[in-house]
Design a protein around this motif. Structure first.
Motif, PDB file in Angstrom:
ATOM      1  N   VAL A 166       0.929  -1.353  -0.365  1.00  0.00           N
ATOM      2  CA  VAL A 166      -0.285   0.229  -0.192  1.00  0.00           C
ATOM      3  C   VAL A 166       1.224   1.415   0.149  1.00  0.00           C
ATOM      4  O   VAL A 166       0.606   2.132  -0.635  1.00  0.00           O
ATOM      5  N   PHE A 167       1.965   0.988   0.930  1.00  0.00           N
ATOM      6  CA  PHE A 167       2.894   2.218   0.892  1.00  0.00           C
ATOM      7  C   PHE A 167       3.792   2.362  -0.228  1.00  0.00           C
ATOM      8  O   PHE A 167       2.946   3.207  -0.742  1.00  0.00           O
ATOM      9  N   PHE A 168       4.181   1.595  -0.812  1.00  0.00           N
ATOM     10  CA  PHE A 168       4.976   1.694  -2.398  1.00  0.00           C
ATOM     11  C   PHE A 168       3.674   2.228  -3.469  1.00  0.00           C
ATOM     12  O   PHE A 168       4.059   3.428  -4.389  1.00  0.00           O
ATOM     13  N   LYS A 169       2.315   1.415  -3.096  1.00  0.00           N
ATOM     14  CA  LYS A 169       1.537   1.968  -4.241  1.00  0.00           C
ATOM     15  C   LYS A 169       1.456   3.566  -4.130  1.00  0.00           C
ATOM     16  O   LYS A 169       1.223   4.297  -5.622  1.00  0.00           O
ATOM     17  N   ASP A 170       0.867   4.069  -2.993  1.00  0.00           N
ATOM     18  CA  ASP A 170       0.240   5.276  -2.679  1.00  0.00           C
ATOM     19  C   ASP A 170       1.601   6.064  -3.710  1.00  0.00           C
ATOM     20  O   ASP A 170       1.588   7.714  -3.641  1.00  0.00           O
ATOM     21  N   PHE A 171       3.615   5.686  -2.990  1.00  0.00           N
ATOM     22  CA  PHE A 171       4.040   6.634  -3.644  1.00  0.00           C
ATOM     23  C   PHE A 171       4.600   6.881  -5.053  1.00  0.00           C
ATOM     24  O   PHE A 171       4.559   8.042  -4.946  1.00  0.00           O
ATOM     25  N   CYS A 172       4.192   5.621  -5.864  1.00  0.00           N
ATOM     26  CA  CYS A 172       3.948   5.551  -6.794  1.00  0.00           C
ATOM     27  C   CYS A 172       2.885   6.332  -7.633  1.00  0.00           C
ATOM     28  O   CYS A 172       3.238   6.999  -8.598  1.00  0.00           O
ATOM     29  N   SER A 173       2.088   6.163  -7.422  1.00  0.00           N
ATOM     30  CA  SER A 173       1.117   6.994  -7.580  1.00  0.00           C
ATOM     31  C   SER A 173       0.802   8.446  -7.217  1.00  0.00           C
ATOM     32  O   SER A 173      -0.098   9.171  -8.595  1.00  0.00           O
ATOM     33  N   PHE A 174       1.440   9.226  -6.792  1.00  0.00           N
ATOM     34  CA  PHE A 174       1.277  10.321  -6.353  1.00  0.00           C
ATOM     35  C   PHE A 174       1.724  10.589  -8.066  1.00  0.00           C
ATOM     36  O   PHE A 174       2.407  10.534  -8.257  1.00  0.00           O
ATOM     37  N   ASP A 175       1.210  12.412  -7.846  1.00  0.00           N
ATOM     38  CA  ASP A 175       1.342  12.635  -9.415  1.00  0.00           C
ATOM     39  C   ASP A 175       2.923  13.873  -9.568  1.00  0.00           C
ATOM     40  O   ASP A 175       2.065  14.665  -9.079  1.00  0.00           O
ATOM     41  N   TYR A 176       3.338  13.267  -9.829  1.00  0.00           N
ATOM     42  CA  TYR A 176       5.277  13.670 -10.351  1.00  0.00           C
ATOM     43  C   TYR A 176       4.559  14.890 -11.610  1.00  0.00           C
ATOM     44  O   TYR A 176       5.311  16.006 -11.587  1.00  0.00           O
ATOM     45  N   TYR A 177       3.757  14.184 -12.310  1.00  0.00           N
ATOM     46  CA  TYR A 177       4.107  15.419 -13.434  1.00  0.00           C
ATOM     47  C   TYR A 177       2.874  16.495 -13.493  1.00  0.00           C
ATOM     48  O   TYR A 177       3.735  17.673 -14.083  1.00  0.00           O
ATOM     49  N   VAL A 178       2.296  16.485 -12.559  1.00  0.00           N
ATOM     50  CA  VAL A 178       1.422  17.494 -12.341  1.00  0.00           C
ATOM     51  C   VAL A 178       2.687  18.588 -11.204  1.00  0.00           C
ATOM     52  O   VAL A 178       3.078  20.030 -12.132  1.00  0.00           O
ATOM     53  N   ILE A 179       3.593  18.599 -10.425  1.00  0.00           N
ATOM     54  CA  ILE A 179       4.315  19.261 -10.288  1.00  0.00           C
ATOM     55  C   ILE A 179       5.357  19.903 -10.857  1.00  0.00           C
ATOM     56  O   ILE A 179       5.954  20.944 -11.011  1.00  0.00           O
ATOM     57  N   LEU A 180       6.450  18.295 -11.598  1.00  0.00           N
ATOM     58  CA  LEU A 180       7.251  19.129 -13.275  1.00  0.00           C
ATOM     59  C   LEU A 180       6.575  20.426 -13.801  1.00  0.00           C
ATOM     60  O   LEU A 180       7.390  20.481 -14.544  1.00  0.00           O
ATOM     61  N   LYS A 181       5.567  19.802 -13.990  1.00  0.00           N
ATOM     62  CA  LYS A 181       5.104  20.954 -15.231  1.00  0.00           C
ATOM     63  C   LYS A 181       4.764  22.481 -14.769  1.00  0.00           C
ATOM     64  O   LYS A 181       4.847  23.315 -15.395  1.00  0.00           O
ATOM     65  N   LYS A 182       4.790  22.873 -13.749  1.00  0.00           N
ATOM     66  CA  LYS A 182       5.254  23.870 -13.111  1.00  0.00           C
ATOM     67  C   LYS A 182       6.432  24.624 -13.492  1.00  0.00           C
ATOM     68  O   LYS A 182       6.594  25.181 -13.383  1.00  0.00           O
ATOM     69  N   PHE A 183       6.909  23.975 -12.945  1.00  0.00           N
ATOM     70  CA  PHE A 183       8.772  24.212 -13.493  1.00  0.00           C
ATOM     71  C   PHE A 183       9.048  23.668 -14.607  1.00  0.00           C
ATOM     72  O   PHE A 183       9.823  24.703 -15.508  1.00  0.00           O
ATOM     73  N   ASN A 184       7.996  23.248 -15.736  1.00  0.00           N
ATOM     74  CA  ASN A 184       8.462  22.962 -17.628  1.00  0.00           C
ATOM     75  C   ASN A 184       6.590  22.650 -18.052  1.00  0.00           C
ATOM     76  O   ASN A 184       6.459  21.385 -18.084  1.00  0.00           O
ATOM     77  N   PRO A 185       6.376  24.046 -18.408  1.00  0.00           N
ATOM     78  CA  PRO A 185       5.057  23.601 -19.289  1.00  0.00           C
ATOM     79  C   PRO A 185       4.979  22.307 -20.117  1.00  0.00           C
ATOM     80  O   PRO A 185       4.167  22.514 -20.598  1.00  0.00           O
ATOM     81  N   SER A 186       6.003  22.518 -20.804  1.00  0.00           N
ATOM     82  CA  SER A 186       5.805  21.524 -21.940  1.00  0.00           C
ATOM     83  C   SER A 186       6.562  20.367 -21.538  1.00  0.00           C
ATOM     84  O   SER A 186       7.025  19.329 -22.532  1.00  0.00           O
ATOM     85  N   ILE A 187       6.894  19.738 -21.131  1.00  0.00           N
ATOM     86  CA  ILE A 187       7.569  18.421 -20.159  1.00  0.00           C
ATOM     87  C   ILE A 187       5.908  17.614 -20.803  1.00  0.00           C
ATOM     88  O   ILE A 187       5.029  17.664 -20.447  1.00  0.00           O
ATOM     89  N   GLN A 188       7.012  16.400 -21.024  1.00  0.00           N
ATOM     90  CA  GLN A 188       5.022  15.338 -21.658  1.00  0.00           C
ATOM     91  C   GLN A 188       5.744  14.755 -20.616  1.00  0.00           C
ATOM     92  O   GLN A 188       6.433  13.639 -19.898  1.00  0.00           O
ATOM     93  N   GLU A 189       4.620  14.022 -20.749  1.00  0.00           N
ATOM     94  CA  GLU A 189       4.294  13.012 -19.302  1.00  0.00           C
ATOM     95  C   GLU A 189       4.623  11.484 -19.717  1.00  0.00           C
ATOM     96  O   GLU A 189       4.833  11.384 -20.583  1.00  0.00           O
ATOM     97  N   ASN A 190       5.530  10.934 -18.693  1.00  0.00           N
ATOM     98  CA  ASN A 190       6.704   9.424 -18.912  1.00  0.00           C
ATOM     99  C   ASN A 190       7.251   9.184 -20.233  1.00  0.00           C
ATOM    100  O   ASN A 190       7.224   8.930 -21.117  1.00  0.00           O
ATOM    101  N   LEU A 191       7.629  11.097 -20.498  1.00  0.00           N
ATOM    102  CA  LEU A 191       8.994  10.505 -21.817  1.00  0.00           C
ATOM    103  C   LEU A 191       9.847  10.682 -20.961  1.00  0.00           C
ATOM    104  O   LEU A 191       9.832  12.389 -20.505  1.00  0.00           O
ATOM    105  N   PHE A 192      11.225   9.370 -20.986  1.00  0.00           N
ATOM    106  CA  PHE A 192      12.250  10.006 -20.060  1.00  0.00           C
ATOM    107  C   PHE A 192      13.799  10.473 -21.094  1.00  0.00           C
ATOM    108  O   PHE A 192      14.771  10.013 -21.018  1.00  0.00           O
ATOM    109  N   ASP A 193      13.717  10.427 -22.951  1.00  0.00           N
ATOM    110  CA  ASP A 193      15.133   9.992 -23.210  1.00  0.00           C
ATOM    111  C   ASP A 193      15.901  11.496 -23.189  1.00  0.00           C
ATOM    112  O   ASP A 193      17.094  10.868 -22.508  1.00  0.00           O
ATOM    113  N   THR A 194      15.646  12.646 -22.668  1.00  0.00           N
ATOM    114  CA  THR A 194      16.149  13.434 -22.194  1.00  0.00           C
ATOM    115  C   THR A 194      15.760  14.509 -21.253  1.00  0.00           C
ATOM    116  O   THR A 194      14.938  14.486 -20.896  1.00  0.00           O
TER     117      THR A 194
END
Length: 523
Positions: A166-194
């Motif tokens: 449960v703790f693993f699931k809750d940590f992994c399910s946190f919406d990191y993308y929403v926070i990162l989009k504040k720092f870079n509005p053009s960031i793509q979800e689940n894209l990690f090439d660069t």
């Protein structure tokens, strides 16, 4: 000269003011300031100073209230590692699926085999070849064997694995993308090439997200969590390594370090201007194993009850057809299952014995008052036999006749203009807003049910008396020298069929009807 004197006066004047300011600061530090805003500023200044001393001071600039690109990079690195797990949880959000996987993963081979016995389809199949009473005993034994393997050690292991998941699931399910989009509005979800570029931002934009992150992040630092067991479970159930073990251990170590430094708490306190803010770490979960076992027991019993009910219903239908033939039996007008539809819509109790009481009334009309009466008039009234044997027969017969009249009275009382029916009709519209009306109707319905059951019970008991006596009379008739009835041959002239056939037919119908009533009375 005048200018020099003026400077001297100012210098002398500032000395007591400086001395006074020093003492005010000292008093404020010891006893607190009388100015709330000044006290808040002082505390925020201290928080900023404490934060700057942590090794995570690069994540936030207290002077400008700005979150830095380094903080975004932290979230990005975590996001990149846990992304496969996040996708898995996003695609399957039914927690019950994972609960069952954890439990099934923890079962022994013997328990896996026993578990199949509790499936509704399997129980239904077994009921085709095993009498329901024996099946109940067999399943009860299987349940006891299944439950007995859940000793304290096994239960503790399951609960620890569940909590870790449960703790693993809750940590992994946190919406990191929403926070990162504040720092870079053009960031793509689940894209990690660069690694995308990040900009510093006003920390107020991400403070709520930071608070939520701390809530889920600090859960994974619990020393009692069983990460090795969890990753073994995930690999076993998903056939692949969703998150690398080494990378995960690095995340846990990083979060543990941040938590120990209190850097994020200090950041949140400073950004929100709430010096007393502390992250609440969730640590309690509902027990998984106990709920699981209770559900298996409940579902198994429910299936057995359902099958038993179906068997009784089928048996009752078969008996009714043997007694009355294929025709529909409907002699009661008011104590009737049709009324139950209205009651159910109002969440009220129902007429529980509508069907069997209908059968009873029909049997009393079509058999007791016809064939049995003929038998009674010939054998009891004209027969010459012991009164000790004939008296119980006569009493049972008379009781059945009176029950028939009483059932009619009950049915009439439930008519719309009857003594009970008019009360129910008047109170029904009030049930939506008056619990008192609901209680009164339920009491009236249940009183009627009790009365109906009493008629069924006493009638069944009386028919058992009749059946036993008739069986004795049949045996007596077959004797060369009867001992109970002295004038059998004389009685035969009052009927247009053989006495034996007549008596056996009466006995069979009584026997069948007693069985029919018992299908309902034994519920």
């Amino acid at each position: 000269m005048e200018q020099k004197d003026l400077k001297s006066q100012k210098s002398k004047k500032s000395q007591p003011e400086e001395k006074q300011g020093f003492f005010q600061s000292l008093i404020a530090s010891l006893f607190g300031s009388s100015n709330p805003e000044a006290e808040l500023k002082r505390r925020l200044k201290t928080i900023a100073k404490d934060f700057s001393k942590t090794k995570y001071h690069i994540y936030y600039k207290p002077a400008s209230f700005e979150a830095t690109p380094q903080l975004a990079k932290l979230f990005y690195d975590i996001y990149k590692i846990i992304s496969p797990a996040q996708l898995m949880f996003h695609n399957n959000q039914n927690m019950n699926v994972f609960k069952h996987q954890i439990l099934n993963y923890s079962l022994s081979e013997r328990q896996v085999e026993l578990l199949s016995h509790f499936d509704e389809k399997k129980i239904t199949e077994m009921a085709q070849s095993i009498p329901i009473d024996k099946l109940k005993v067999q399943l009860e034994n299987d349940l006891n064997s299944f439950v007995s393997e859940f000793d304290d050690k096994k239960v503790a292991k399951i609960e620890n694995l569940y909590k870790t998941f449960v703790f693993f699931k809750d940590f992994c399910s946190f919406d990191y993308y929403v926070i990162l989009k504040k720092f870079n509005p053009s960031i793509q979800e689940n894209l990690f090439d660069t690694v995308p570029p990040f900009e510093k931002i006003n920390a107020e934009y991400i403070v709520e997200g930071l608070q939520d992150f701390c809530t889920v992040a600090y859960m994974i630092t619990n020393d009692n969590l069983v990460w090795t067991d969890l990753f073994d479970f995930l690999k076993s159930t998903h056939a692949s390594e969703i998150v690398g073990v080494n990378n995960w251990k690095k995340i846990v170590a990083k979060i543990r370090s941040i938590q120990a430094s209190q850097a994020f708490e200090l950041m949140i306190q400073h950004i929100t201007r709430k010096p007393n803010y502390q992250t609440i770490v969730r640590d309690d979960l509902a027990e998984l194993t106990e709920v699981y076992l209770e559900k298996i027991k409940k579902d198994t019993n429910a299936t057995l009850t359902k099958i038993s009910s179906q068997i009784k219903k089928s048996m009752a239908t078969s008996l009714a057809q043997q007694i009355f033939g294929p025709k529909e039996i409907k002699v009661l007008r008011n104590y009737d299952s049709a009324m139950n539809e209205t009651f159910l819509k109002k969440n009220l109790d129902t007429f529980k014995y509508a069907e069997p009481l209908n059968y009873l009334k029909a049997f009393l009309i079509e058999f007791v008052k016809t064939e049995l009466r003929e038998y009674y008039d010939v054998v009891v009234i004209r027969g010459q036999w012991d009164t000790e044997l004939s008296a119980p027969f006569s009493n049972a017969y008379e009781d059945l006749i009176s029950v028939s009249d009483n059932i009619t009275k009950l049915d009439n009382s439930l008519a719309e203009n009857g003594t009970i029916g008019i009360k129910i009709k008047t109170l029904l519209p009030k049930t939506a807003h008056d619990s008192g009306a609901e209680n009164i109707i339920n009491r009236l319905i249940n009183d009627s049910n009790e009365e109906a059951r009493m008629y069924m019970l006493t009638s069944t008991q009386n028919m058992i008396v009749l059946g036993r006596t008739i069986k004795q009379l049949i045996e007596d008739y077959m004797k060369k020298k009867p001992t109970l009835v002295a004038n059998w041959h004389e009685l035969e002239k009052y009927i247009d069929k053989p006495m034996k056939d007549f008596s056996v037919n009466i006995y069979k119908k009584i026997y069948l009807f007693v069985q029919l009533m018992q299908q309902y009375l034994n519920n």
